[in-house]
Design an enzyme around this catalytic site. Sequence first.
Site, PDB file in Angstrom:
ATOM      1  N   CYS A   1     179.976  -1.468  29.070  1.00  0.00           N
ATOM      2  CA  CYS A   1     179.040  -1.988  30.071  1.00  0.00           C
ATOM      3  C   CYS A   1     177.712  -1.268  29.880  1.00  0.00           C
ATOM      4  O   CYS A   1     177.683  -0.131  29.395  1.00  0.00           O
ATOM      5  CB  CYS A   1     179.482  -1.773  31.532  1.00  0.00           C
ATOM      6  SG  CYS A   1     181.007  -2.641  31.965  1.00  0.00           S
TER       7      CYS A   1
ATOM      8  N   ARG B   1     173.469  -5.137  35.448  1.00  0.00           N
ATOM      9  CA  ARG B   1     174.334  -4.639  34.381  1.00  0.00           C
ATOM     10  C   ARG B   1     174.956  -5.786  33.613  1.00  0.00           C
ATOM     11  O   ARG B   1     174.973  -6.946  34.065  1.00  0.00           O
ATOM     12  CB  ARG B   1     175.428  -3.771  34.990  1.00  0.00           C
ATOM     13  CG  ARG B   1     176.284  -4.443  36.069  1.00  0.00           C
ATOM     14  CD  ARG B   1     177.623  -4.955  35.575  1.00  0.00           C
ATOM     15  NE  ARG B   1     178.472  -3.941  35.059  1.00  0.00           N
ATOM     16  CZ  ARG B   1     179.237  -3.132  35.816  1.00  0.00           C
ATOM     17  NH1 ARG B   1     179.269  -3.282  37.125  1.00  0.00           N
ATOM     18  NH2 ARG B   1     180.024  -2.232  35.253  1.00  0.00           N
TER      19      ARG B   1
ATOM     20  N   ASN C   1     182.765   1.856  33.043  1.00  0.00           N
ATOM     21  CA  ASN C   1     183.966   2.424  32.439  1.00  0.00           C
ATOM     22  C   ASN C   1     183.671   3.800  31.831  1.00  0.00           C
ATOM     23  O   ASN C   1     182.672   3.989  31.122  1.00  0.00           O
ATOM     24  CB  ASN C   1     184.478   1.472  31.359  1.00  0.00           C
ATOM     25  CG  ASN C   1     185.916   1.743  30.991  1.00  0.00           C
ATOM     26  OD1 ASN C   1     186.703   2.206  31.816  1.00  0.00           O
ATOM     27  ND2 ASN C   1     186.287   1.459  29.745  1.00  0.00           N
TER      28      ASN C   1
END
Length: 326
Positions: A2, A16, A79
Amino acid sequence: MCTCITMKTRDVYFGRTMDIHYRFGEQVSVTPRGFRFPLKSGDSFENWYAMIGMASVQGDYPLYAEATNERGLSMAGLNFPENAWYGEPIPGKRNLTPYELIPWVLGSFGTLEEVRRELSSLWLVNIPLDPDTPVAPLHWMISDAQGSSIVLEQTREDGLRIYDNPFGVLTNNPTFPYHSMNLNSFMNLTSSPPQNRFCKGLDLTAFGSGMGSIGLPGDNSPTSRFVRACFNRANSLCGGTEEESVSQFFHILDNVWIVRGSTMAKGNICDTTTYACCMNASRGIYYYKTYSNSQLTAVRLTESNINAKRPTFYPLEEEQQIRFIN
């Protein structure tokens, strides 16, 4: 995977890419003022500020991946595998699970100063939502209505840490201090035509545009996406209208978009940018596009959904929208 960025023109924008190998039933979700969130500690809190973002929905409980509140405070979880660490509850601390963090921050605070004051009492605990929903390994970027940002990480080695983020960018592993240090390796890059520093005695000139950025990494690794997003964000030239700003924001995210099949994880799993979003944090507008539908779709905070009794959910527009002109 990400990539998260913030950008300021006339308004402040935050958004994002969601790079993942599965879907999690995500919907654009608006949590109204005064909604009470139950906590795993047995306590609960009532949010002061409405928020809008992308969430997986468990009953009426939105599990936010990213969101912004009506004061312009925005937050995203990215993440952070093998680095994120959550401990056992500590008496006297505000013990929150990772999925409770975004609602608590955005529901309770309007500025980074308020967030900083309360984070000293925070502790992230390893308690899953339910036996079938494991705790996600995450770190977080938080930005305010002025475009300032911090990063929040909790690791086994360092505990809970707050880092100033002057770059307005976050990706994944390694830890944020590494990303900050790694940018020093690219200080020779420029958006301008390069100067001959190879040898003063040789007549060397650029033979094409863009040669000042030779060495800008183009791969999909977290460190390379961090550098690439920083370079494009820092050198962005953008007008101040809503249309110009949103378009430019998505162009920056497009530069770190993961094409299906280009990045395979262990087990022959295909990471893909399933959606990208841009939130106008100043006005409470959530724009998004998905891998299958490149047309922008927008959802707004309104008096109706801000003051509703329960959260409002908007399913994603997944089918490709094409405008024929003949």
